[in-house]
Design an enzyme around this catalytic site. Structure first.
Site, PDB file in Angstrom:
ATOM      1  CD  GLU A 348      -2.632  -1.332   2.555  1.00  0.00           C
ATOM      2  OE1 GLU A 348      -3.810  -1.688   2.495  1.00  0.00           O
ATOM      3  OE2 GLU A 348      -2.060  -1.091   3.636  1.00  0.00           O
TER       4      GLU A 348
HETATM    5  C1  TNX Z   1      -4.329  -4.026   4.551  1.00  0.00           C
HETATM    6  S1  TNX Z   1      -2.952  -6.174   3.454  1.00  0.00           S
HETATM    7  C2  TNX Z   1      -3.063  -3.849   5.052  1.00  0.00           C
HETATM    8  C3  TNX Z   1      -2.874  -3.438   6.427  1.00  0.00           C
HETATM    9  C4  TNX Z   1      -4.183  -3.290   7.148  1.00  0.00           C
HETATM   10  C5  TNX Z   1      -5.123  -4.386   6.723  1.00  0.00           C
HETATM   11  C6  TNX Z   1      -6.417  -4.395   7.471  1.00  0.00           C
HETATM   12  C7  TNX Z   1      -1.742  -5.324   3.778  1.00  0.00           C
HETATM   13  C8  TNX Z   1      -0.478  -5.868   3.378  1.00  0.00           C
HETATM   14  N1  TNX Z   1      -1.917  -4.149   4.389  1.00  0.00           N
HETATM   15  O1  TNX Z   1      -2.129  -2.250   6.494  1.00  0.00           O
HETATM   16  O2  TNX Z   1      -3.935  -3.356   8.513  1.00  0.00           O
HETATM   17  O3  TNX Z   1      -5.384  -4.254   5.362  1.00  0.00           O
HETATM   18  O4  TNX Z   1      -7.189  -5.496   7.142  1.00  0.00           O
END
Ligand code: TNX
Length: 536
Positions: A348
Site C-alpha cells: 500500500e
Molecule cells: C491491509 S494487506 C493492510 C494493512 C491493514 C489491513 C487491514 C496489507 C499488506 N496491508 O495495512 O492493517 O489491510 O485489514
C-alpha cells in the site's frame, strides 16, 4: 473400520509390530480423501492439523502415572529441550514429577521416549512418528522440530484437562496407536500486528503457545506502521521513544527493548517457531517520519497518527539519509534475527510513485542481503523485480494474479495469505463486533475451504511455499480480542499448511475442530463459537 482403497494413498507399517492395523486415515499427498467415521471414536481422529496417517491399536491404551519418566535422545540438547517443554505442559495438571532423563538411563517406571533415531524416512525435517503401546509412548523424528510436532499430537490425544495450570484428577490415558505425520508446506505462519495496537511480551508469548499447538512454525511480527514503531533501534532511539508512544485510538502504545525482543525470539525458537520481523517500508512509516524530521522530504516531522487510514506516508526516496536509516535499522534487526528472513513490507505504498518505489527497493534489497538475510515482502514488492530468493506474500482478494505467476516463473516461492480467506482481522459475519470487512466476511468454512496448491490461477503448486494467517490489529486491543479472531480460524489455516490435501473435508474438519473447544476452554482461549461448527 474404513476402506483404504484409492490411488496414491500412503500408509505405513510398524516394523516388527506384527499387529494387524486398522487404517483410519490412510492418505497420500496426492490421492483422494479416504472417508473417516463422521462421529469420531478416538482422540486419534481429533488431531488438528489432520495427520498424514493415524492408525489405532484397538483395545490398547497407555496411562501416565506418578512414576512415568520422559526419556530423550542421549547427547541431544535440543531433544532434551523438547522433553522439558513436554514436562512443562504435563506437570501442573498431572502433578507428576516426570523427570527428563537421557534415554538408556535406568530410571524405573513407564516411559515417554523422544528419540532422534529410527523414524520412517518420510517424516523428513519436521515430521515424526508416534507410537502408543501399553508400555509407553515413543516419538521418533529426525530433528527436534519433528519431536516437537509429535509432542503437539501427543498433547491432543491426552484428555483436554491436561492443559490446566492446576492439578486435576486423572486418569491420564491415551489411546494405543501410531501416527506418521509430516507437513505439506515449509512455511506455516501466523502474523501479528503489534504496531496498530501494542501487545506486551507476555501477550505475544501467549499467542506463541497457542499457535505452537497447531504446528505453526513461523511468527511474522508486524513491528512498525504509521501508528507505532515497536522495536528498539539503538542507533535511532527516537523511533521508540516518540514513535512507540501511542497506538490506534490514542493509547500509550509501547515497544520491545532489544533484550525483550531477544527473549521473545528465544521463546518462539524453543517452540520451533521462527520469528520473521517486519519493518514496513517505504509506506506505513508515519511513526518513523514523526520521530525524525530529516526522514521527510520537506524536513518537517508530521504528528503521530492514531487513526486507521492506510497509504498516506512514505520515506523520502531521494534523500541519502533514508538509506543510512534503513541500513542501520536492518543491521540491528538482522543482528536480532536468527532466522533467514526479514520482511520489508512494501504494501500500500500509495504515497510513493512507482518509479520511486523501484528506486527504493533497488537500494534496500541489497541492504537486506548485505546484512546476511533474505527479503520477504507483501506481494506488491514484486513490481520492483526482487531476486528469485525473495519471497512475496500474496494478500490479494482475487485468484487472478499474473504478477505472482511471473514471480514464480522467475523462481520465487510464494506465501499465500489471501485476504478473503486468511485474514484473521476480517469479521466472521455482520454481527462480529471486532474486525474489519473490506475483504468480506470470513466464517470458519471460508477460512478452511480453499486449496493453497491450486488457488492462484496458473500458479504452479510447487511455487507455493506455504500459508500465513495475518492478524491486523486496528480493532484488536488485547489477548481476548486476538483469540476471538484467531480461534477457530487460525487452526483452519494451520491445517491447510500442514495436512495433505487428501485429508481436506469440511464436514470432517468441523467435527475435529469442535473437539478442540474443550481444550480451549481449559486453556482459557476466548474462541468464537461459530454456528458453522457442531460444538459439543
Ligand atoms: C491491509 S494487506 C493492510 C494493512 C491493514 C489491513 C487491514 C496489507 C499488506 N496491508 O495495512 O492493517 O489491510 O485489514
Amino acid at each position: 473400520m474404513l476402506p483404504t482403497e484409492g490411488a496414491g494413498r500412503r500408509g505405513f507399517g510398524h516394523p516388527g509390530s506384527g499387529l494387524a492395523l486398522v487404517a483410519l486415515l490412510l492418505v497420500g499427498t496426492t490421492g483422494p480423501a479416504v472417508p473417516v467415521h463422521a462421529a469420531p471414536e478416538t482422540p486419534l481422529q481429533h488431531i488438528v492439523p489432520a495427520p498424514v496417517a493415524a492408525t489405532p491399536r484397538p483395545g490398547v491404551a497407555f496411562t501416565l502415572s506418578a512414576d512415568t519418566t520422559i526419556h530423550t535422545q542421549p547427547g541431544s540438547a535440543p531433544a532434551q529441550q523438547v522433553g522439558e517443554y513436554l514436562a512443562g505442559v504435563l506437570r501442573p495438571s498431572t502433578g507428576y514429577r516426570l523427570p527428563v532423563v537421557p534415554s538408556g538411563s535406568s530410571a524405573s517406571g513407564r516411559r515417554i521416549s523422544l528419540l532422534l533415531a529410527g523414524a520412517d524416512a518420510r517424516v523428513g525435517e519436521e515430521g515424526y512418528q508416534l507410537d502408543v503401546t501399553r508400555q509407553g509412548v515413543l516419538i521418533r523424528a529426525r530433528t527436534a522440530a519433528g519431536l516437537f510436532a509429535g509432542v503437539q499430537t501427543f498433547r491432543q490425544i491426552l484428555p483436554a484437562k491436561v492443559e490446566a495450570k492446576t492439578r486435576q484428577p486423572g486418569p491420564w490415558t491415551v489411546p494405543g496407536g501410531q501416527v506418521l505425520d509430516y507437513p505439506r508446506y515449509a512455511h506455516r505462519g501466523a502474523m501479528l500486528d503489534v504496531a496498530r495496537h501494542f501487545f506486551s511480551v507476555d501477550e505475544v508469548k501467549g499467542y506463541i503457545d497457542q499457535i505452537a499447538l497447531y504446528k505453526v512454525n513461523r511468527l511474522h511480527l508486524h513491528l512498525t506502521d504509521d501508528q507505532g514503531w515497536r522495536l528498539e533501534i539503538k542507533s535511532w532511539p527516537n523511533l521508540t521513544a516518540h514513535g512507540g508512544s501511542t497506538e490506534v485510538g490514542g493509547g500509550t502504545g509501547g515497544y520491545y527493548t532489544q533484550e525483550q525482543y531477544k527473549d521473545l525470539v528465544a521463546y518462539a525458537a524453543a517452540r520451533h517457531i521462527t520469528v520473521i520481523p517486519e519493518i514496513d517500508m517505504p509506506g506505513h512509516t508515519n511513526a518513523a517520519l514523526s520521530s525524525y524530521p530529516e526522514l521527510n522530504c520537506d524536513g518537517v516531522a508530521p504528528p503521530l497518527y492514531t487513526g486507521i487510514e492506510v497509504g498516506f506516508s512514505s520515506l523520502c526516496i531521494d534523500k541519502d539519509i533514508t538509506y543510512e536509516f534503513v541500513d542501520d535499522v536492518l543491521r540491528e534487526v538482522a543482528a536480532l534475527t536468527p532466522g533467514e528472513y526479514i520482511h520489508i513490507g512494501g504494501d500500500e505504498a500509495h504515497a510513493t510513485t512507482d518509479p520511486d518505489f523501484d528506486l527504493f527497493m533497488d537500494k534496500v534489497l541489497p541492504l537486506v542481503a548485505k546484512h546476511g538475510k533474505t527479503a520477504t515482502g507483501w506481494h506488491e514488492f514484486v513490481k520492483s523485480g526482487p531476486p528469485p530468493s525473495a519471497v512475496p506474500q500474496f494478500w490479494g482478494t482475487k485468484t487472478v494474479a499474473p504478477d505472482m505467476v511471473e514471480a514464480a516463473a522467475r523462481g520465487s516461492e510464494i506465501v499465500l495469505s489471501p485476504a478473503t480467506k486468511a485474514y484473521l482481522d476480517m469479521k466472521y459475519d455482520a454481527n462480529t463486533k471486532l474486525g474489519l470487512s473490506w475483504a468480506g466476511y470470513t466464517d470458519v468454512q471460508d477460512a478452511y475451504d480453499w486449496n493453497p496448491g491450486a488457488y492462484v490461477e496458473g500458479l504452479p503448486a510447487d511455487a507455493v511455499r506455504g500459508v500465513e494467517a495475518p492478524l491486523w490489529s486496528e480493532t484488536i486491543t488485547n489477548s481476548a480480542d486476538l483469540e476471538f479472531m484467531a480461534f477457530p480460524r487460525l487452526p483452519a489455516i494451520a491445517e491447510l499448511g500442514w495436512s495433505p490435501w487428501s485429508t481436506h473435508d469440511w464436514d470432517r474438519f468441523k467435527v475435529r475442530l469442535a473437539a478442540q473447544a474443550e481444550r480451549w476452554r481449559v486453556m482459557d482461549v476466548n474462541y468464537y463459537p461459530s454456528p458453522q461448527v457442531p460444538w459439543a
